[in-house]
Design an enzyme around this catalytic site. Structure first.
Site, PDB file in Angstrom:
ATOM      1  N   SER A  46       0.784  -1.160  -0.084  1.00 22.65           N
ATOM      2  CA  SER A  46      -0.122  -0.046   0.099  1.00 22.65           C
ATOM      3  C   SER A  46       0.868   1.280   0.149  1.00 22.65           C
ATOM      4  CB  SER A  46      -0.974  -0.028   1.296  1.00 22.65           C
ATOM      5  OG  SER A  46      -0.262  -0.238   2.428  1.00 22.65           O
ATOM      6  N   LYS A  64      13.356  -0.529  -0.884  1.00 15.86           N
ATOM      7  CA  LYS A  64      12.132  -0.201  -0.669  1.00 15.86           C
ATOM      8  C   LYS A  64      11.843   1.123  -1.224  1.00 15.86           C
ATOM      9  CE  LYS A  64       8.842  -0.482   2.908  1.00 15.86           C
ATOM     10  NZ  LYS A  64       8.591  -0.752   4.768  1.00 15.86           N
ATOM     11  N   MET A 151      18.413  -2.318   1.999  1.00 15.88           N
ATOM     12  CA  MET A 151      18.947  -3.288   2.981  1.00 15.88           C
ATOM     13  C   MET A 151      19.630  -4.362   2.375  1.00 15.88           C
ATOM     14  SD  MET A 151      14.995  -4.143   4.107  1.00 15.88           S
ATOM     15  CE  MET A 151      14.320  -2.585   3.457  1.00 15.88           C
ATOM     16  N   ASP A 194       3.203  -4.307  13.862  1.00 20.20           N
ATOM     17  CA  ASP A 194       2.309  -4.746  12.775  1.00 20.20           C
ATOM     18  C   ASP A 194       2.694  -6.175  12.519  1.00 20.20           C
ATOM     19  OD1 ASP A 194       1.045  -5.099  10.445  1.00 20.20           O
ATOM     20  OD2 ASP A 194       2.157  -4.003   9.385  1.00 20.20           O
ATOM     21  N   ASN A 199       5.444  -9.731   6.997  1.00 18.97           N
ATOM     22  CA  ASN A 199       6.616  -9.347   7.822  1.00 18.97           C
ATOM     23  C   ASN A 199       7.577 -10.406   8.580  1.00 18.97           C
ATOM     24  OD1 ASN A 199       5.744  -6.895   7.228  1.00 18.97           O
ATOM     25  ND2 ASN A 199       4.679  -6.379   9.039  1.00 18.97           N
ATOM     26  N   ASP A 213       9.907  -5.261   7.736  1.00 20.43           N
ATOM     27  CA  ASP A 213       9.208  -3.921   7.830  1.00 20.43           C
ATOM     28  C   ASP A 213       9.082  -3.753   9.385  1.00 20.43           C
ATOM     29  OD1 ASP A 213       7.222  -2.226   7.400  1.00 20.43           O
ATOM     30  OD2 ASP A 213       5.776  -3.255   6.365  1.00 20.43           O
TER      31      ASP A 213
END
Length: 345
Positions: A46, A64, A151, A194, A199, A213
């Site tokens: 998202s 990312k 990363m 989260d 994740n 994440d």
């Protein structure tokens, strides 16, 4: 199955837009930073999408990149959501939704700050250094900023593939994840809140869990950490007065409840604490605990005096705990949760 696709298969940026995002993040000479850059993303969600890349010296990276305009859209999207909730009448007028929306707004802006996430990634890498059960990607600081986070690329498989692994491997992996949550709460006082299944990833060859994440990472106050410790101690000791005091202290319930409502809350709490007092290993798949909790929650929802919005810190923490329960159930794990909790309280 549909939700698992949504976690990583959103619409992707077209090449022209991707080039502009890279230029905005790294400058017009961004190509010099990479020996190769796969324009097809590994995953798209998202807020942004992830690409595989390689540095000139041969290091494999996961990069990312944030979708343009995401930060600007957060406020308007939440305003629209709040208006929809008000117009629909779905939210009880007795409850003030504004503090909850304010916290949601703050967290979404934090998740859209990749510099902040990069710092959290580095902190967790340091905290878990030496724990061979986990792999935390290493931040590539010179290729990271507010809208780009680079990363180390860590090969792994979706955590759901563990459901097909031998029971011992499933149990070991879920035990590690649950113990990490307790360490986040009681030792680190820093939690990735989260519990999205995406994740967590798994390495079948080593049995390691790859953690991804860290945008939703939050500090846990000493008061909240010790409040949960006191609550668990009270529940294990079957001290009902202390349980109610503990639930009030962490903001889970409001003070001054009538005796009949206190009993309703105690009955629900006892479902969980009863499991922690038992000597048996908890079978996440082979029990009706979630169904019983859900039924009691529906009963509580029907009693207006019990309507209450806990503090955001409590809600985020409970979201993590609930999400990990769902993950453990999805993987069909058996874990000695009671012994694990006792070690921390």
């Amino acid at each position: 199955a549909i939700l698992s696709r949504l976690r990583s298969e959103a619409h992707v940026m077209p090449p022209k837009q991707l080039k502009q995002v890279l230029q905005d993040a790294y400058g017009s000479d961004f190509r010099t930073l990479f020996k190769s850059f796969d324009t097809r993303p590994l995953a798209a969600a998202s807020i942004g999408q992830v690409h595989r890349a390689q540095t000139p010296d041969g290091r494999a990276l996961a990069v990312k990149l944030q979708y343009p305009g995401v930060k600007d859209a957060i406020d308007s999207d939440l305003d629209n959501a709040a208006a929809l909730i008000r117009w629909s009448g779905l939210w009880p007028a007795d409850l003030d939704l504004r503090p909850l929306l304010a916290e949601a707004r703050a967290q979404l802006h934090e998740e859209a700050d990749y510099a902040r996430e990069g710092a959290a990634l580095a902190r967790f890498g340091a905290l878990l250094r030496g724990d061979d059960r986990f792999v935390v990607p290493e931040r590539a600081a010179t290729r990271s900023g507010p809208s780009a986070l680079a990363m180390s690329f860590e090969p792994s498989e979706p955590i759901e593939t563990l459901a097909q692994a031998p029971p011992a491997q499933r149990d070991q992996a879920v035990s590690a994840i649950l113990e990490l949550c307790l360490r986040e709460l009681f030792e680190f006082r820093l939690m990735q809140t989260d519990p999205n299944f995406a994740n967590f990833r798994w390495r079948p060859d080593t049995g390691q869990i790859v953690l991804l994440d860290f945008g939703a990472t939050r500090e846990i106050s000493v008061a909240m950490s010790e409040g949960y410790r006191a609550l668990l101690r009270a529940g294990l000791a079957q001290d009902h007065d202390a349980v109610m005091a503990g639930l009030t202290d962490i903001g889970f319930i409001k003070p001054g409840l009538a005796p009949e409502h206190r009993q309703t809350i105690l009955d629900m709490a006892e479902m969980g604490f009863g499991l922690l007092r038992g000597p048996e290993v908890f079978d996440f798949r082979g029990n009706d605990f979630a169904d019983r909790m859900r039924a009691r929650g529906m009963q509580i929802g029907g009693e207006r005096e019990l309507w209450h919005i806990p503090p955001a810190q409590t809600l985020f923490l409970q979201r993590k705990i609930g999400g990990l329960y769902l993950l453990a159930t999805r993987l069909g794990a058996r874990v000695d949760v009671a012994a694990m909790v006792r070690r921390f309280v």
